[in-house]
Write a protein that holds these residues in place. Sequence first.
Motif, short mmCIF file in Angstrom:
data_model
loop_
_atom_site.label_atom_id
_atom_site.label_comp_id
_atom_site.label_asym_id
_atom_site.label_seq_id
_atom_site.Cartn_x
_atom_site.Cartn_y
_atom_site.Cartn_z
N VAL A 64 0.87 -1.18 0.00
CA VAL A 64 0.00 0.00 0.00
C VAL A 64 0.91 1.23 0.00
O VAL A 64 1.92 1.26 0.70
CB VAL A 64 -0.97 0.00 1.20
CG1 VAL A 64 -0.27 -0.21 2.53
CG2 VAL A 64 -1.77 1.29 1.26
N MET A 65 0.57 2.19 -0.85
CA MET A 65 1.39 3.41 -0.90
C MET A 65 0.57 4.62 -0.45
O MET A 65 -0.64 4.66 -0.65
CB MET A 65 1.92 3.64 -2.32
CG MET A 65 2.89 2.56 -2.75
SD MET A 65 3.67 2.91 -4.35
CE MET A 65 4.89 4.14 -3.89
N GLY A 66 1.27 5.58 0.15
CA GLY A 66 0.58 6.79 0.59
C GLY A 66 1.55 7.96 0.55
O GLY A 66 2.68 7.83 0.08
N GLY A 67 1.11 9.14 1.01
CA GLY A 67 1.97 10.31 1.02
C GLY A 67 1.60 11.28 -0.07
O GLY A 67 0.66 11.04 -0.85
N PRO A 68 2.32 12.42 -0.14
CA PRO A 68 1.90 13.47 -1.07
C PRO A 68 1.88 13.04 -2.54
O PRO A 68 0.94 13.37 -3.26
CB PRO A 68 2.90 14.61 -0.83
CG PRO A 68 4.00 14.05 0.00
CD PRO A 68 3.46 12.83 0.68
N HIS A 69 2.88 12.29 -2.99
CA HIS A 69 2.91 12.02 -4.43
C HIS A 69 1.76 11.13 -4.89
O HIS A 69 1.07 11.45 -5.86
CB HIS A 69 4.24 11.42 -4.88
CG HIS A 69 4.28 11.29 -6.38
ND1 HIS A 69 4.58 12.34 -7.21
CD2 HIS A 69 3.96 10.26 -7.20
CE1 HIS A 69 4.46 11.97 -8.48
NE2 HIS A 69 4.08 10.70 -8.50
N VAL A 70 1.53 10.02 -4.18
CA VAL A 70 0.45 9.14 -4.68
C VAL A 70 -0.91 9.81 -4.49
O VAL A 70 -1.85 9.51 -5.22
CB VAL A 70 0.45 7.72 -4.05
CG1 VAL A 70 1.72 6.98 -4.41
CG2 VAL A 70 0.22 7.73 -2.59
N THR A 71 -1.00 10.72 -3.54
CA THR A 71 -2.26 11.46 -3.39
C THR A 71 -2.50 12.30 -4.64
O THR A 71 -3.63 12.43 -5.11
CB THR A 71 -2.20 12.36 -2.14
OG1 THR A 71 -2.00 11.52 -1.00
CG2 THR A 71 -3.47 13.17 -1.95
N GLU A 72 -1.41 12.87 -5.15
CA GLU A 72 -1.55 13.73 -6.33
C GLU A 72 -1.67 12.93 -7.62
O GLU A 72 -2.30 13.38 -8.58
CB GLU A 72 -0.35 14.70 -6.38
CG GLU A 72 -0.45 15.79 -5.31
CD GLU A 72 0.87 16.07 -4.60
OE1 GLU A 72 1.94 15.67 -5.10
OE2 GLU A 72 0.84 16.69 -3.51
N CYS A 73 -1.06 11.74 -7.68
CA CYS A 73 -1.08 10.93 -8.91
C CYS A 73 -1.48 9.49 -8.57
O CYS A 73 -0.68 8.56 -8.81
CB CYS A 73 0.30 10.91 -9.56
SG CYS A 73 1.00 12.52 -9.87
N PRO A 74 -2.67 9.26 -8.05
CA PRO A 74 -3.02 7.89 -7.64
C PRO A 74 -3.07 6.91 -8.82
O PRO A 74 -2.72 5.74 -8.67
CB PRO A 74 -4.40 8.05 -6.99
CG PRO A 74 -4.92 9.37 -7.42
CD PRO A 74 -3.75 10.22 -7.76
N ASP A 75 -3.48 7.41 -10.00
CA ASP A 75 -3.61 6.50 -11.15
C ASP A 75 -2.26 5.92 -11.56
O ASP A 75 -2.18 4.80 -12.07
CB ASP A 75 -4.23 7.24 -12.34
CG ASP A 75 -5.70 7.54 -12.08
OD1 ASP A 75 -6.25 6.99 -11.11
OD2 ASP A 75 -6.29 8.33 -12.84
N GLU A 76 -1.22 6.72 -11.35
CA GLU A 76 0.12 6.25 -11.72
C GLU A 76 0.51 5.04 -10.86
O GLU A 76 0.96 4.02 -11.38
CB GLU A 76 1.10 7.41 -11.48
CG GLU A 76 2.52 7.16 -11.86
CD GLU A 76 3.35 8.41 -11.59
OE1 GLU A 76 3.35 9.32 -12.44
OE2 GLU A 76 3.97 8.50 -10.50
N ALA A 77 0.28 5.14 -9.55
CA ALA A 77 0.66 4.04 -8.65
C ALA A 77 -0.20 2.80 -8.92
O ALA A 77 0.26 1.67 -8.80
CB ALA A 77 0.49 4.49 -7.20
N LEU A 78 -1.45 3.02 -9.34
CA LEU A 78 -2.36 1.88 -9.55
C LEU A 78 -2.33 1.37 -11.00
O LEU A 78 -3.07 0.45 -11.35
CB LEU A 78 -3.80 2.28 -9.18
CG LEU A 78 -4.04 2.52 -7.69
CD1 LEU A 78 -5.41 3.13 -7.47
CD2 LEU A 78 -3.89 1.23 -6.89
N GLY A 79 -1.48 1.99 -11.83
CA GLY A 79 -1.38 1.54 -13.22
C GLY A 79 -2.63 1.85 -14.03
O GLY A 79 -2.92 1.19 -15.02
N ASP B 114 -3.06 4.72 -15.54
CA ASP B 114 -2.76 5.77 -16.53
C ASP B 114 -2.06 5.17 -17.74
O ASP B 114 -1.42 5.87 -18.51
CB ASP B 114 -1.88 6.86 -15.89
CG ASP B 114 -0.53 6.33 -15.46
OD1 ASP B 114 -0.34 5.08 -15.45
OD2 ASP B 114 0.38 7.13 -15.15
N GLY B 115 -2.16 3.85 -17.87
CA GLY B 115 -1.53 3.21 -19.02
C GLY B 115 -0.14 2.66 -18.70
O GLY B 115 0.42 1.87 -19.45
N GLY B 116 0.43 3.08 -17.56
CA GLY B 116 1.75 2.59 -17.16
C GLY B 116 1.61 1.33 -16.31
O GLY B 116 0.49 0.86 -16.06
#
Length: 518
Positions: free
Chosen positions: A89-104, A106-108
């Motif tokens: 599980v990830m948290g903190g400012p970055h994943v809050t701002e880009c949650p789709d990136e961490a969850l794949g 956004d195509g990544g």
Amino acid sequence: MKILLYNPDNGVTRNFMPHLWMFLLQALTPEGHEVVLIDGNAKAMTRPELVEYCRQENIELVGIGSMTRMVARAYLVADALREAGIKVVMGGPHVTECPDEALGRDGGPRHADAVALGEADATWPQIVSDAANGCLREVYTPETDAKGNDVKPSLQPYPYIPWESLDLEQFSLVPQFLKPLMSKFGEGWGKFFVVPIETGRGCPYGCEFCTVTGFFGDSIRFRTNDSVVEELLRLKARAKEERGQVAVFFIDDNLAINKKRLKSLLQDIIAADAQLPWVAQISANLLGDEELVDLIADAGARWIFIGMESIDPANMADVNKTFSKPANYQAVLDGLARRNIYAITSFIFGMDNDTVGVSDRTVDEIETWPPGLPVFGQLTPFPATPLYDRLAKTGRLTRPKHWLDFAPFVMAHDPLKMSIEEARTETLAAWERSYSPERNLAAVEALRDMPIATRISHLVARLFFRGIYFPQMGTRAWLKLIFANRKPIASLTREGLGRWRSARKRRRVESVPAGDTH
Ligand code: B12
Ligand code: SF4
């Protein structure tokens, strides 16, 4: 269930200060689970080593927190753990701002099984219990109020972090090879910890480049004075018991944001004799109040971190920070220095009105101020900031996802009046000039009327701060640095030894029994 909370290596400092979120979430974990903490800055482990550690320790859930700057490293660690079948599980400012990136989404590639958005104080217990029951959801968000805004933790009451018994060994700031020597200097100098404490969250100022107002909100929540004082007293007792040195970093974004409340907190700290040496972030506009600065000094402050950003008012206007006036910086620093408090002054290069030569112009001015610890960064568009949106709209982002190919001191957008390469050269020049052996010597000499302890701590701090730009991880690098700075080191050592010898002599004379005429 056994849980690991992991903070990725920032690639700069080996050991600085533990991150508060880990201790906070550990304290908020429901009973019946065990939580271990590893900070990659303090305990270097390769990814296979970390995976092996998790297997051996039967870790079932790993929580990873990250700033934007470290997120690419964090994803690599998360990928390795997930490949080994461990839930992340990830948290903190970055994943809050880009949650789709961490969850794949956004195509990544996908990096996390779940993300915790925003402040996780209230969602963490749910995450733990869902993971233990095998029903981890993908996204955890704080509850919202009638207007659709996140319900933020009030910080009253505040979780109990057992600082008195936590294992802090991995965070000692004294390099391993210096420990035996440092312990000889006097009580406790073989161990030195900086501990993060928050007294409030939120900032109303909304500077254009900053994520804080968006993340924590523009209204401020404070802990009670009693809860802060109680935490300080426990730390103070620990320092005494272990004969070690503990300093506190008040990590509030602007400790003096409410001056009345800070005055009352500092008065309570002084009344309870809870002072420890501390550092805090306070903006320059709030440091003109003599009564406040007196209390800051009496309550144990040693260093104040001031986000000065630029000496050019046009730049300050561009980033919505006109409340901080470059014309007042000198007076603010003089006021602090009169009370033996010095400043960590933070500057940003590559702002829209910066031109070649900004480094020399800035450092020329800094050198007219009382000595401090200047730090230099570059204007960085963090996701979800007004700056990011402005640059994106005007097509100025050269690396819109700069965090995925992180390059230290290489800007991710075109500054208006210089090139990216020029901004890098200016930044390097400012660091080089500000931490050269000549400048270190001049800074220590400028403090000649101050107690020797102030001068030693200033020099030591300079040697550490230099490492932010020029990483000095190993014994060789440290020895090289010590050699280059041998002049101030030798003169302070001579003076220190002289004082120590005369103090010892005085003690001997005083202990000669009355009547002994030898
Ligand atoms: C202290 C601090 C530092 C310390 C170091 C960190 C430390 N050891 O604590 C120092 C001074 C070194 C520092 C440096 C920098 N910092 Co800093 N720092 C902070 C500060 C002021 C406090 C962090 C903190 O402890 N907050 C309190 C805790 C409780 O909040 P939190 O960490 O966000 O955690 C909560 C949630 O996010 C969540 N959470 C966090 N992690 C996780 C993980 C999991 C698994 C879960 C479930 C939840 C979760 O739960 C927590 C409780 O609600 C923040 C601003 C802020 N107020 O947070 C900036 C901040 C984190 N820093 C920031 C930046 C930009 C930097 C620098 C890059 C600045 C620079 N230009 O050099 C450097 C990078 C340093 C490096 N090389 O690593 C930005 C990050 C923005 C971003 N999107 O990444 C912030 C948000 C400030 C800002 N102006 O925007 N920083
Ligand atoms: S830079 Fe400091 S003062 Fe400005 S919004 Fe961020 S936390 Fe507040």
